[in-house]
Design a protein around this motif. Sequence first.
Motif, PDB file in Angstrom:
ATOM      1  N   LEU A 224       0.813  -1.222   0.000  1.00 18.14           N
ATOM      2  CA  LEU A 224       0.000   0.000   0.000  1.00 18.14           C
ATOM      3  C   LEU A 224       0.844   1.269   0.000  1.00 18.14           C
ATOM      4  O   LEU A 224       0.415   2.311  -0.507  1.00 18.14           O
ATOM      5  CB  LEU A 224      -0.938   0.011   1.220  1.00 18.14           C
ATOM      6  N   ASP A 225       2.059   1.192   0.556  1.00 15.87           N
ATOM      7  CA  ASP A 225       2.918   2.377   0.572  1.00 15.87           C
ATOM      8  C   ASP A 225       3.308   2.811  -0.840  1.00 15.87           C
ATOM      9  O   ASP A 225       3.747   3.951  -1.050  1.00 15.87           O
ATOM     10  CB  ASP A 225       4.185   2.102   1.383  1.00 15.87           C
ATOM     11  N   SER A 226       3.151   1.908  -1.805  1.00 15.44           N
ATOM     12  CA  SER A 226       3.522   2.230  -3.190  1.00 15.44           C
ATOM     13  C   SER A 226       2.367   2.838  -3.980  1.00 15.44           C
ATOM     14  O   SER A 226       2.553   3.264  -5.120  1.00 15.44           O
ATOM     15  CB  SER A 226       4.006   0.950  -3.907  1.00 15.44           C
ATOM     16  N   HIS A 227       1.173   2.869  -3.373  1.00 15.04           N
ATOM     17  CA  HIS A 227       0.008   3.355  -4.112  1.00 15.04           C
ATOM     18  C   HIS A 227      -0.115   4.869  -4.001  1.00 15.04           C
ATOM     19  O   HIS A 227      -0.064   5.431  -2.910  1.00 15.04           O
ATOM     20  CB  HIS A 227      -1.267   2.705  -3.592  1.00 15.04           C
ATOM     21  N   GLU A 228      -0.288   5.515  -5.147  1.00 19.59           N
ATOM     22  CA  GLU A 228      -0.494   6.964  -5.180  1.00 19.59           C
ATOM     23  C   GLU A 228      -1.937   7.252  -5.575  1.00 19.59           C
ATOM     24  O   GLU A 228      -2.407   6.791  -6.610  1.00 19.59           O
ATOM     25  CB  GLU A 228       0.459   7.622  -6.179  1.00 19.59           C
ATOM     26  N   MET A 229      -2.629   8.020  -4.747  1.00 21.41           N
ATOM     27  CA  MET A 229      -4.004   8.397  -5.056  1.00 21.41           C
ATOM     28  C   MET A 229      -4.028   9.524  -6.090  1.00 21.41           C
ATOM     29  O   MET A 229      -3.129  10.369  -6.134  1.00 21.41           O
ATOM     30  CB  MET A 229      -4.727   8.867  -3.793  1.00 21.41           C
ATOM     31  N   HIS A 230      -5.066   9.553  -6.909  1.00 17.76           N
ATOM     32  CA  HIS A 230      -5.318  10.676  -7.805  1.00 17.76           C
ATOM     33  C   HIS A 230      -5.817  11.854  -6.972  1.00 17.76           C
ATOM     34  O   HIS A 230      -6.247  11.678  -5.833  1.00 17.76           O
ATOM     35  CB  HIS A 230      -6.392  10.276  -8.816  1.00 17.76           C
ATOM     36  N   SER A 231      -5.785  13.050  -7.536  1.00 16.30           N
ATOM     37  CA  SER A 231      -6.250  14.237  -6.818  1.00 16.30           C
ATOM     38  C   SER A 231      -7.666  14.618  -7.249  1.00 16.30           C
ATOM     39  O   SER A 231      -8.030  14.461  -8.418  1.00 16.30           O
ATOM     40  CB  SER A 231      -5.317  15.425  -7.082  1.00 16.30           C
ATOM     41  N   GLU A 232      -8.445  15.099  -6.287  1.00 16.32           N
ATOM     42  CA  GLU A 232      -9.819  15.542  -6.549  1.00 16.32           C
ATOM     43  C   GLU A 232     -10.038  16.892  -5.875  1.00 16.32           C
ATOM     44  O   GLU A 232      -9.509  17.145  -4.790  1.00 16.32           O
ATOM     45  CB  GLU A 232     -10.822  14.513  -6.017  1.00 16.32           C
ATOM     46  N   PHE A 233     -10.854  17.732  -6.496  1.00 18.96           N
ATOM     47  CA  PHE A 233     -11.119  19.066  -5.964  1.00 18.96           C
ATOM     48  C   PHE A 233     -12.230  19.010  -4.917  1.00 18.96           C
ATOM     49  O   PHE A 233     -13.255  18.352  -5.104  1.00 18.96           O
ATOM     50  CB  PHE A 233     -11.531  20.014  -7.085  1.00 18.96           C
ATOM     51  N   TYR A 234     -12.023  19.721  -3.799  1.00 25.77           N
ATOM     52  CA  TYR A 234     -13.036  19.760  -2.733  1.00 25.77           C
ATOM     53  C   TYR A 234     -13.274  21.198  -2.289  1.00 25.77           C
ATOM     54  O   TYR A 234     -12.443  22.094  -2.496  1.00 25.77           O
ATOM     55  CB  TYR A 234     -12.597  18.914  -1.529  1.00 25.77           C
ATOM     56  N   ASP A 235     -14.420  21.412  -1.650  1.00 27.08           N
ATOM     57  CA  ASP A 235     -14.755  22.730  -1.118  1.00 27.08           C
ATOM     58  C   ASP A 235     -15.698  22.570   0.072  1.00 27.08           C
ATOM     59  O   ASP A 235     -16.694  21.829  -0.004  1.00 27.08           O
ATOM     60  CB  ASP A 235     -15.423  23.589  -2.189  1.00 27.08           C
ATOM     61  N   LEU A 236     -15.371  23.231   1.170  1.00 26.37           N
ATOM     62  CA  LEU A 236     -16.238  23.292   2.346  1.00 26.37           C
ATOM     63  C   LEU A 236     -16.414  24.760   2.710  1.00 26.37           C
ATOM     64  O   LEU A 236     -15.437  25.465   2.962  1.00 26.37           O
ATOM     65  CB  LEU A 236     -15.621  22.530   3.527  1.00 26.37           C
ATOM     66  N   SER A 237     -17.668  25.221   2.718  1.00 25.12           N
ATOM     67  CA  SER A 237     -17.950  26.636   2.972  1.00 25.12           C
ATOM     68  C   SER A 237     -17.816  26.955   4.457  1.00 25.12           C
ATOM     69  O   SER A 237     -17.837  26.066   5.321  1.00 25.12           O
ATOM     70  CB  SER A 237     -19.370  26.975   2.504  1.00 25.12           C
ATOM     71  N   GLU A 238     -17.734  28.240   4.755  1.00 21.28           N
ATOM     72  CA  GLU A 238     -17.670  28.674   6.156  1.00 21.28           C
ATOM     73  C   GLU A 238     -18.960  28.308   6.892  1.00 21.28           C
ATOM     74  O   GLU A 238     -18.923  27.899   8.056  1.00 21.28           O
ATOM     75  CB  GLU A 238     -17.414  30.177   6.235  1.00 21.28           C
ATOM     76  N   GLU A 239     -20.091  28.448   6.217  1.00 25.61           N
ATOM     77  CA  GLU A 239     -21.374  28.088   6.850  1.00 25.61           C
ATOM     78  C   GLU A 239     -21.378  26.616   7.267  1.00 25.61           C
ATOM     79  O   GLU A 239     -21.775  26.273   8.390  1.00 25.61           O
ATOM     80  CB  GLU A 239     -22.529  28.363   5.883  1.00 25.61           C
ATOM     81  N   SER A 240     -20.945  25.751   6.365  1.00 23.92           N
ATOM     82  CA  SER A 240     -20.915  24.318   6.682  1.00 23.92           C
ATOM     83  C   SER A 240     -19.905  24.025   7.785  1.00 23.92           C
ATOM     84  O   SER A 240     -20.172  23.234   8.702  1.00 23.92           O
ATOM     85  CB  SER A 240     -20.574  23.513   5.430  1.00 23.92           C
ATOM     86  N   ALA A 241     -18.723  24.658   7.698  1.00 23.40           N
ATOM     87  CA  ALA A 241     -17.689  24.439   8.710  1.00 23.40           C
ATOM     88  C   ALA A 241     -18.183  24.865  10.090  1.00 23.40           C
ATOM     89  O   ALA A 241     -17.958  24.159  11.092  1.00 23.40           O
ATOM     90  CB  ALA A 241     -16.417  25.194   8.331  1.00 23.40           C
ATOM     91  N   GLN A 242     -18.875  26.007  10.169  1.00 22.97           N
ATOM     92  CA  GLN A 242     -19.377  26.492  11.450  1.00 22.97           C
ATOM     93  C   GLN A 242     -20.424  25.530  12.022  1.00 22.97           C
ATOM     94  O   GLN A 242     -20.423  25.247  13.232  1.00 22.97           O
ATOM     95  CB  GLN A 242     -19.979  27.887  11.287  1.00 22.97           C
ATOM     96  N   THR A 243     -21.312  25.037  11.179  1.00 27.52           N
ATOM     97  CA  THR A 243     -22.313  24.077  11.645  1.00 27.52           C
ATOM     98  C   THR A 243     -21.644  22.842  12.225  1.00 27.52           C
ATOM     99  O   THR A 243     -22.037  22.337  13.288  1.00 27.52           O
ATOM    100  CB  THR A 243     -23.244  23.670  10.492  1.00 27.52           C
ATOM    101  N   LEU A 244     -20.615  22.345  11.540  1.00 25.67           N
ATOM    102  CA  LEU A 244     -19.912  21.151  12.018  1.00 25.67           C
ATOM    103  C   LEU A 244     -19.180  21.430  13.334  1.00 25.67           C
ATOM    104  O   LEU A 244     -19.155  20.572  14.234  1.00 25.67           O
ATOM    105  CB  LEU A 244     -18.944  20.645  10.957  1.00 25.67           C
ATOM    106  N   ARG A 245     -18.614  22.604  13.470  1.00 24.90           N
ATOM    107  CA  ARG A 245     -17.964  22.960  14.750  1.00 24.90           C
ATOM    108  C   ARG A 245     -18.993  22.999  15.871  1.00 24.90           C
ATOM    109  O   ARG A 245     -18.734  22.531  16.991  1.00 24.90           O
ATOM    110  CB  ARG A 245     -17.245  24.307  14.627  1.00 24.90           C
ATOM    111  N   ASP A 246     -20.173  23.547  15.582  1.00 24.94           N
ATOM    112  CA  ASP A 246     -21.232  23.622  16.597  1.00 24.94           C
ATOM    113  C   ASP A 246     -21.711  22.225  16.985  1.00 24.94           C
ATOM    114  O   ASP A 246     -21.959  21.950  18.169  1.00 24.94           O
ATOM    115  CB  ASP A 246     -22.419  24.431  16.059  1.00 24.94           C
ATOM    116  N   VAL A 247     -21.841  21.346  15.995  1.00 23.58           N
ATOM    117  CA  VAL A 247     -22.278  19.965  16.271  1.00 23.58           C
ATOM    118  C   VAL A 247     -21.262  19.268  17.159  1.00 23.58           C
ATOM    119  O   VAL A 247     -21.619  18.607  18.145  1.00 23.58           O
ATOM    120  CB  VAL A 247     -22.464  19.194  14.942  1.00 23.58           C
ATOM    121  N   ARG A 248     -19.999  19.425  16.813  1.00 22.50           N
ATOM    122  CA  ARG A 248     -18.945  18.795  17.627  1.00 22.50           C
ATOM    123  C   ARG A 248     -18.942  19.367  19.044  1.00 22.50           C
ATOM    124  O   ARG A 248     -18.811  18.614  20.022  1.00 22.50           O
ATOM    125  CB  ARG A 248     -17.593  19.002  16.950  1.00 22.50           C
TER     126      ARG A 248
END
Length: 348
Positions: A224-248
């Motif tokens: 498994l150390d030899s496996h390289e993952m491909h890259s994918e684009f992600y985005d998390l908004s401030e609104e979503s991040a704040q909700t998750l912080r509040d849930v935690r």
Amino acid sequence: MNRGINVKTSDFDFDLPEELIAQVPLTDRSASRLLVLDALSGTLSDQHFPSVLDELEAGDALVLNNTRVLPARLHGVKDTGAHMEVLLLTNTTGDQWETLVKPAKRAKVGTVLSFGDGVLKAVVKEVLDHGGRIIEFQYDGIFLETLESLGEMPLPPYIKERLDDADRYQTVYAKENGSAAAPTAGLHFTEDLMKQAEAKGVKIVYLTLHVGLGTFRPVSADDLDSHEMHSEFYDLSEESAQTLRDVRAAGKKIVAVGTTSIRTLETIGTKFDGDIQADSGWTNIFISPGYTFKVVDAFITNFHLPKSTLVMLVSAFAGRENVLHAYHHAIKERYRFFSFGDAMFVKK
């Protein structure tokens, strides 16, 4: 992943009868079965998907990937008249895309391709190390509208049946164009089921990760150390991040829908030392046994290909023996596998 963990790709192999690979979606999205796995005890429970509501409490967050699958498979011709097939993977810059072209040997740099009697044209700009091609499109008007009229939905190669309704390979909350494949754990949700979750006090949180086809490929290297993952684009908004912080902060669960949501949340958790911050970028995170989860408390996922990075990710959370036991149970009980198949709810 944590280096030094002696895990081999072959440790995640299993025999899957071909007839268990779901070829068509169920008429009712939420009618699929649900196997609940308790990662601490290893116990299993056979349910149906609406029972997922029983696993959620008021104040929990249900994190959904709102990416939308592009009709990314194009059929065209060269100037010689030879048929060519192009699969869009990633919009690299402007009108240039990373693609897979068949037959690749006929797609040399400078090759001109035509689609829809010339409505859309493309020129091969670069040959990549893995065999893909960077091509640049030429068109009038709006590219996505042209693609919608000419392209086909890029179903995985293990699905042989024709899909009559292309919307069945989209989640009901799909919004952000950019994926080459669906975040399939989300296909089980109906608008009604989501309303029921909200009525129970569950917080619906959206993020975006544009899924690449490399997600589903089996790992070719046994180390498994030899496996390289491909890259994918992600985005998390401030609104979503704040909700998750509040849930935690309230001591409630962050429940990810699908491995794409897991990879986004854990990328951010790794980047910010366990904190949840608004962020966007490219991730090639590879989660396998030895990895310590920083954000996700439970998740929903489909049943995956043998020796795939997705089986490894689930095993990192729940333990390889527990996961393989669950898969053997699912095979014995005739669960449906892969994109149009049944689901698991994995918790601790």
